[in-house]
Scaffold this active site. Structure first.
Site, mmCIF file in Angstrom:
data_model
loop_
_atom_site.group_PDB
_atom_site.id
_atom_site.type_symbol
_atom_site.label_atom_id
_atom_site.label_comp_id
_atom_site.label_asym_id
_atom_site.label_seq_id
_atom_site.Cartn_x
_atom_site.Cartn_y
_atom_site.Cartn_z
ATOM 1 N N ASP A 48 0.841 -1.207 0.000
ATOM 2 C CA ASP A 48 0.000 0.000 0.000
ATOM 3 C C ASP A 48 0.874 1.253 0.000
ATOM 4 O OD1 ASP A 48 -2.405 1.701 0.421
ATOM 5 O OD2 ASP A 48 -1.394 2.077 2.321
ATOM 6 N N LYS B 288 -4.909 -1.430 5.767
ATOM 7 C CA LYS B 288 -4.169 -1.073 6.987
ATOM 8 C C LYS B 288 -4.999 -1.364 8.231
ATOM 9 C CE LYS B 288 -3.395 2.827 5.033
ATOM 10 N NZ LYS B 288 -2.999 3.824 4.067
ATOM 11 N N SER C 69 -6.987 0.883 0.219
ATOM 12 C CA SER C 69 -5.813 1.381 0.941
ATOM 13 C C SER C 69 -6.122 1.504 2.434
ATOM 14 C CB SER C 69 -5.415 2.736 0.345
ATOM 15 O OG SER C 69 -4.509 3.406 1.164
ATOM 16 N N ARG D 55 0.403 6.496 -6.723
ATOM 17 C CA ARG D 55 -0.871 7.196 -6.960
ATOM 18 C C ARG D 55 -0.688 8.699 -6.785
ATOM 19 N NH1 ARG D 55 -4.394 4.751 -2.561
ATOM 20 N NH2 ARG D 55 -5.916 6.254 -3.249
#
Ligand code: URA
Length: 446
Positions: free
Chosen positions: A161, A187, A183, A168
């Site tokens: 990520d 996490k 994303s 990104r």
């Protein structure tokens, strides 16, 4: 794997299989798949979107690219809360000790300031000595002994990520709902929680300023959680003016402690209790919102939530005397009052502009390695709906740099609109989403 074929298929609105996504993420994380092809694929996803199965597969692959915490040997329900980010959002600092005082275990991995929004870690680190760069073992020990811990993402959590987000960020593909949802959820699910409550912000200080988009993000994250076997509820809450009175780092720690002492502004109270009710219910500690609220209020009024905060500060290396002595926190060298130019009602406080001004003041970062000014901040003495007399103090600006404080104080009045009539209040919780047909819409959004 033929990456060219995956890019072409996604460009033409086709689907990627779980195996293809897994192989892609693993290859990218290990450096075998080149950035330029992933960048092209990200742009194809940006325009073509992802199906629920694809988003869940992406989340899982990113989560499994690093450590996944196993807290199953800690007894009791483990529930976390995540906010999509706002201005003056210190709710985690109040909510985590509050629900922990009711018996929920809160393993919270938080972030730093991002763009115009503040970061829980930056706020916590204004407490001298307090550490947020803990090891997994220390984090687990604190959750077990104290009932809560708030720390930063370790290098070994979701490395795919981190790498993907960096790509990104430079390819204009951050604001894609499936990519944001995967994303965030990768996490949060790596924390080892049983359930999760999401605070999806809407309004001009939020990343998803439009309510329809915020709802869609909430629904996408709930769908991911449900597919991966976790209970997830989302509240869409208002972020059109800064939350509470303080915006900054040390100033928000003070406001959070004041809230834990029972002195909280109505907007903070409403959001914190609404999220707390969801956390207690998901944890199985309450059968109804009313019962959850009673438990939360009891923990607050008996000082148990404040004691949890003290214990958390001590366990993470800070001085718990801070709770009685705010002078332990970094103090500003300069403070300027901002006064009302006319008599009237505060009609709006532009959260986005306040956030951006805050970044210039050092509350957040203009570059990744910039140093944060922990003493910098705003105190809004008047909030939307309050009456202000001409020359009355409506806000204070403070920080360690006189030049920056002067500049911010001169620009702030443009972002606080005072008019002849009081605006109509809508309430802070715009909608409640739980993935079922019972999802509730409280008021028409933006
Ligand atoms: N926060 C995240 O963690 N990821 C995103 O993509 C956006 C916001």
């Amino acid at each position: 794997m033929q990456l060219y074929e995956l890019i072409r298929r996604k460009r033409d609105k086709g689907r990627l299989s779980d195996e293809e996504i897994e192989e892609l993420v693993t290859g990218f994380a290990s450096g075998k798949v080149p950035d330029y092809q992933v960048a092209a694929l990200l742009m194809a996803i940006f325009f073509s979107g992802m199906a629920a199965e694809e988003t869940a597969a992406l989340t899982l692959a990113m989560m499994n690219s690093g450590d996944v915490f196993d807290l199953s040997d800690i007894p009791g329900p483990k529930v976390d809360k995540h906010s999509t980010g706002g201005v003056g959002d210190k709710v985690s600092l109040i909510l985590a000790p509050l629900v922990a005082a009711c018996g929920v275990r809160v393993p919270m991995v938080s972030g730093r300031s991002l763009g115009h929004t503040g970061g829980t870690l930056d706020k916590l680190e204004s407490i001298p000595g307090l550490r947020t760069d803990l090891s997994y073992a220390q984090f687990k020990k604190n959750v077990s002994n104290t009932g809560l811990c708030i720390m930063g993402q370790t290098k070994r959590m979701c490395p795919a990520d981190r790498k993907l987000y960096a790509l990104r960020d430079v390819t204009a593909t951050v604001d894609s709902i499936p990519l944001i949802a995967a994303s965030i959820m990768s996490k949060k699910l790596a924390e080892g929680v049983d359930a999760l409550v999401l605070d999806v912000k809407t309004g001009n200080g939020a990343f998803m300023s439009r309510t329809a988009q915020a709802r869609k993000l909430g629904r996408t994250m709930i769908a991911i959680g449900t597919r991966l076997g976790k209970k997830v509820v989302a509240l869409v809450t208002d972020m059109s003016e800064p939350l509470g009175e303080a915006v900054g780092n040390a100033v928000e720690i003070v406001e959070a402690i004041e809230a834990l002492k029972g002195r909280w502004r109505p907007d903070i109270e409403e959001v914190t209790l609404a999220l707390g009710e969801e956390m207690l219910t998901l944890a199985g500690l309450a059968n109804s919102p009313a019962q959850a609220r009673r438990l939360l209020m009891r923990a607050l009024t008996r000082g148990l939530a404040l004691e949890k905060f003290r214990q958390m500060v001590r366990a993470q290396g800070g001085d718990p005397k801070l709770v009685e002595d705010y002078a332990i926190l970094p103090q500003p060298a300069c403070r300027i009052e901002v006064r009302a130019a006319t008599t009237g009602f505060v009609r709006s406080i532009d959260a986005l502009q306040v956030g951006l001004l805050g970044v210039r003041m050092g509350i957040g970062r203009q570059t990744l390695d910039a140093k944060v000014d922990h003493s910098a901040g705003f105190l809004f003495r008047k909030k939307v709906g309050d009456r202000a007399a001409k020359d009355e103090v409506i806000a204070e600006v403070q920080g360690s740099s006189e030049a920056r404080v002067k500049e911010a104080a001169s620009r702030l009045p443009a972002f606080i609109i005072i008019g002849g009539t009081a605006p109509r209040g809508n309430g802070m919780v715009v909608a409640r989403l739980d993935g079922s047909a019972n999802s509730r819409n409280n008021h028409r959004g933006h």
